[in-house]
Design an enzyme around this catalytic site. Sequence first.
Site, PDB file in Angstrom:
ATOM      1  N   GLU A 113       0.821  -1.216   0.000  1.00 34.87           N
ATOM      2  CA  GLU A 113       0.000   0.000   0.000  1.00 34.87           C
ATOM      3  C   GLU A 113       0.850   1.259   0.000  1.00 34.87           C
ATOM      4  O   GLU A 113       0.495   2.258  -0.624  1.00 34.87           O
ATOM      5  CB  GLU A 113      -0.941   0.022   1.207  1.00 34.87           C
ATOM      6  CG  GLU A 113      -2.173  -0.857   1.083  1.00 34.87           C
ATOM      7  CD  GLU A 113      -1.900  -2.318   1.399  1.00 34.87           C
ATOM      8  OE1 GLU A 113      -0.748  -2.660   1.740  1.00 34.87           O
ATOM      9  OE2 GLU A 113      -2.844  -3.127   1.298  1.00 34.87           O
ATOM     10  N   HIS A 148     -11.097  -4.898   9.458  1.00 36.45           N
ATOM     11  CA  HIS A 148     -11.815  -4.769   8.182  1.00 36.45           C
ATOM     12  C   HIS A 148     -13.107  -3.972   8.353  1.00 36.45           C
ATOM     13  O   HIS A 148     -14.033  -4.133   7.567  1.00 36.45           O
ATOM     14  CB  HIS A 148     -12.195  -6.152   7.628  1.00 36.45           C
ATOM     15  CG  HIS A 148     -11.047  -6.991   7.201  1.00 36.45           C
ATOM     16  ND1 HIS A 148     -10.256  -7.680   8.073  1.00 36.45           N
ATOM     17  CD2 HIS A 148     -10.557  -7.258   5.967  1.00 36.45           C
ATOM     18  CE1 HIS A 148      -9.328  -8.347   7.410  1.00 36.45           C
ATOM     19  NE2 HIS A 148      -9.479  -8.109   6.130  1.00 36.45           N
TER      20      HIS A 148
END
Length: 678
Positions: free
Chosen positions: A414, A481
């Site tokens: 990322e 998440h």
Amino acid sequence: MAFPTPPAILASRNLRAEELEHTPADTLLRIYAWMHLARTGDNRILELFRQGLIRGTVTGGQGNEGLIVPLALLADKNIDVVCFTHRDFGGHLIWSQHLCEHLNQYFANADSPTKAREGNIHHGDIPNRSLPMISHLGAMLSTVAGTTDSQRRLGRPAVGFAFFGDGSSSTGDVHETMNLASLLSLPLIFVIENNGYAYSTPTCEQFAAGTELWKRAAGYGIESFAIDTNRDVAETTKALAAAIEKVRTTSRPMLIEAHTLRLRGHAAYDTCDYLLAGESDGFFARDLQPRVRASLVALVGSDRVEALENELNAFLEACIKVAVATARPTPAGMEAGLFAPASEPFPWKPELAAPAQLNLAQALNLGLRKILTERPESLVMGQDIGTYGGAFKVTDGLLKEFGRRRLMNTPLAESACTGYAIGLALNGHRPIEEFQFSDFATEATTQITLNAATMHFRSGAPCPLVLRFPCGGGLTFGSFHSQELESFFLSMPGIKGLYPSTPQDAFNALLAAYEDNNPVILFEHKGLYRRGRSSVVWDPNYRDIWQPRLLRSGDFATFVTYGEMVHLATEAAEYFSGEYETNFDLFDLRALAPLQLDSIRASLARTGRLIVLHEGRRTHGFGAELVAQLTEEYFSGLKAAPLRIASLDLPVPFAPELEHAFRPTKEKIINVITRWMG
Ligand SMILES: Cc1ncc(C[n+]2csc(CCOP(=O)(O)OP(=O)(O)O)c2C)c(N)n1
Ligand SMILES: [Mg+2]
């Protein structure tokens, strides 16, 4: 103030290795001229720092010239890309701009390349693809990768130069970027400036594998070699020229471990007491500069060398005089400089490929398709977004239509991928990056909040990025998440944020974010992706997404929320209307940054009561900021203490029973408001 005219020998900033064969003396003299200017400049900057005329941190490049001068001279400044480090003053001098501009940066003058908003050597020249470094070492490598790829996409055979130190080579970004560059086959030269130390830490404490840092490249399928840049400048020049040529023609990355010296310690304040007895003398004994000078004296005579040095020194002193006399900065325009100004709306075709009843994920898919079709500078990147269509299928079908260059599957990196996106954005591309879950954006915190977010403020360059954040809970995904990270990211200045709650708003938000010249986070609640379909049309007023929308009207209170909570708030408001004949002005905030609160303030002035609801945690939550900003002007007119409804101050718990207790629900919202109403 007029800048002094540079000595004629500095007129050309370019060099071809063959010149060393054809005109050895003149060529060596030219190389030496830049080395001398860099060395003397660094020394004078250190003196000026000690005199209190220069502030901040002075990290000299004394001992690095044998690398940086030939390399910068060999680079093609018309197309190549670079990000210099804190040892590369000489590189800056050669790449672009006048010495006075570089000195203005050190002096933090009004006219400095960063408008004095950044210090030290943290400047660049983005129009000439010299990217300004941030302090976070290793972070700029991926940005160089992005701009270099942007150049290649535009058909220019560029090479990128990504410099970093022996210490920096331990950072994750370096490894993520080497992997990315190899995967994408980018023409990038990674240059380790190995001066043996990272501040006080010797290289042997940095790596178990000792000092052969070049060997690390093999793990990424990258060719590499080491070179002692203090041995022979002609040899170094030839080796670098061959490397550049190879990378330019093969478009494969390469790693060069350049052994350099750090003659003046880490920085002006470094006491250097960690060095062994005599170690510093050893550095000076290896210094290339006096040896280049001696060979030049043998070639052209001492008079010519001395005359050249005198001319360069006089030029440097004249430039220092100009920098000292240049105006100091004022705060005027500083706040306005945070964001790049609004762009003109793009000439979107006033139609949709398939106007229809869509859910929020499909609306985003339609928006992406429209952008990719109509905007050649666009590309979409993220994990599993290709054949698979993304974890939430938002990019479903796009790979087939637009191909791998426009729809890029990325590795799990990322940070490097975001830095790469920043690099693309700085060179005219407009990347849209999907994070698989917003939670994983924490991996790119430095890139988002420090590299991208500060870019316009410190460089004046727009950094148009869309960062798509699938976020929010209620789906039994647990702490990693499910998070709502708006207060985490938006507390850092320089980032915009949109949080749509309907398919039409999601479509509009994507277009509005896309054409903005700043990094924009698009918060997409995962629970809304497939919650019902509604009609999505071409809306010429798509930019209204930057303003709150009034969903219901009423006199009792002003009710502000966003995201999935809009739907719960609507149901709660219907309940109060039906049961109590109590009505609220209900606002869907939509734009979380910059906040546009005028219409909500006007409502609050009328109702005198404020309810703020969000899914993120309460403490340090976004609601605290909303309440503060909304009530500070109307405090005396309030009829009740503002009400904040939010999640518990906990990590997001996993089991549905626990998550239910953690988040606001319709029942909880109704109960809390009922109690508050008394
Ligand atoms: C990620 C990060 N951690 C810590 C620092 C603080 N710091 C600044 S320079 C430096 C040493 C860097 O050593 P090296 O990469 O070898 O470069 P050199 O200064 O030797 O040229 C450190 C630790 C930083 N700038 N960035
Ligand atoms: Mg070092």
